[in-house]
Design an enzyme around this catalytic site. Structure first.
Site, PDB file in Angstrom:
ATOM      1  N   SER A  96       0.843  -1.196   0.000  1.00  0.00           N
ATOM      2  CA  SER A  96       0.000   0.000   0.000  1.00  0.00           C
ATOM      3  C   SER A  96       0.874   1.240   0.000  1.00  0.00           C
ATOM      4  CB  SER A  96      -0.912   0.013   1.224  1.00  0.00           C
ATOM      5  OG  SER A  96      -1.579   1.257   1.344  1.00  0.00           O
TER       6      SER A  96
ATOM      7  N   TYR B  74      -2.258  -1.270  10.024  1.00  0.00           N
ATOM      8  CA  TYR B  74      -2.361  -1.633   8.605  1.00  0.00           C
ATOM      9  C   TYR B  74      -1.091  -1.222   7.853  1.00  0.00           C
ATOM     10  CZ  TYR B  74      -3.983  -1.558   3.759  1.00  0.00           C
ATOM     11  OH  TYR B  74      -4.109  -1.750   2.403  1.00  0.00           O
TER      12      TYR B  74
END
Length: 312
Positions: free
Chosen positions: A187, A200
């Site tokens: 990400s 995350y």
């Protein structure tokens, strides 16, 4: 010319060369088909099958379709059998390729022996580790996460452990055949320590470092291992933001990102996302970490989710 003059001239030359090289490297992103060409038979030359985790929707589903369109049979994996069966039918009807469905829940323990049994006789040329979970759509501080103990376990199992375990299963065959492709989805938020998405973002840092280390180990064996680190893509995880040049559809993003498969051990997958990554790293962290900035981020995501009436 005295020493100080020589020093500053040398420093200026070094800086100019450094940024000149950076500019040249970035310019390659504008012409991926020229700089990083792939033959029409590239993917099928890697092996007969592609394996895609988290393939029932979004980026994973897009990878499964594109690889099938390239002539590969695909194994699609997720926890939702009804959706997987529908995706399998659509891929089969559209491309004529074989599709194998494996229903599994990667947040649980001890699911990998069954998966290994299902995959052991397949000639796997491509693995896409796409499955991942965001603890909460609305960003929040670590201690404010709901059911924090369970969330920690789920995120590590899904985002970290699954990738490592799938590589352990598939990489030996690629190593023996001296060819193969592994794509691990990270990400853009892993570019910096990212408050409110702390758990995350940290899990995605592992994805990047693991991929880069593994590529250094197996590059000479003919195996391509790459971390792909997108920013916004219009998926459930981003509350299905409206698509535009910065926020592509999963299908467009996957087609972009595969053009950079030979571009190195990490890519943001598109020119726009590469620019976003560079921009993010130039903003002083004190600005990004200001309480007002964090509140604005929370408000923006809440507003976006409310507009689309997403139920997470």
């Amino acid at each position: 010319m005295d020493f100080m003059d020589l020093f500053f001239i040398s420093l200026g030359t070094a800086v100019a060369l450094y940024y000149g090289v950076k500019l040249l490297l970035f310019s390659r992103m504008l012409f991926p088909k020229l700089w990083f060409p792939l033959s029409e038979s590239f993917f099928t030359s890697m092996g007969e099958w592609a394996v895609v985790t988290g393939a029932s929707e979004g980026i994973g589903r897009a990878y499964a379709f594109v690889l099938a369109e390239q002539g590969m049979n695909v194994v699609i994996m997720s926890r939702t059998k009804v959706t997987l069966d529908q995706v399998a039918k659509e891929i089969g009807d559209t491309t004529g390729r074989r599709v194998k469905v494996i229903v599994t829940d990667f947040i649980k323990e001890n699911v990998f022996s069954e998966i290994e049994d299902e995959l052991k006789d397949l000639n796997i040329g491509v693995l896409v580790n796409n499955v991942g979970m965001l603890p909460s759509l609305i960003p929040c501080k670590f201690l404010e996460s709901a059911e924090l103990d369970q969330t920690i376990t789920k995120v590590i199992n899904c985002n970290v452990k699954t990738m490592a375990k799938m590589c352990k299963m598939v990489l030996p065959g690629m190593d023996n055949r001296r060819k193969g492709v592994i794509v691990n989805i990270s990400s853009g938020v892993a570019s910096i320590p990212f408050p409110l998405y702390t758990l995350y973002a940290a899990s995605k840092v592992f994805v990047e470092r693991f991929s880069q280390g593994l590529q250094a180990e197996y590059k000479d064996k003919g195996v391509i291992i790459q971390a792909v680190s997108p920013f916004g893509v219009s998926t459930r995880m981003t509350a299905y933001q409206q698509t535009n040049m910065v926020t592509p559809s999963p299908e467009d993003f996957v087609k972009y990102s595969l053009q950079y498969l030979r571009a190195g051990d990490k890519t943001h997958g598109s020119v726009c996302h590469t620019l976003l990554g560079l921009l993010l790293q130039t903003i002083p962290l004190k600005v990004l970490y200001a309480e007002s900035m964090l509140r604005s981020l929370q408000d923006y995501v809440k507003h976006n989710a409310a507009q689309r009436k997403c139920n997470f």
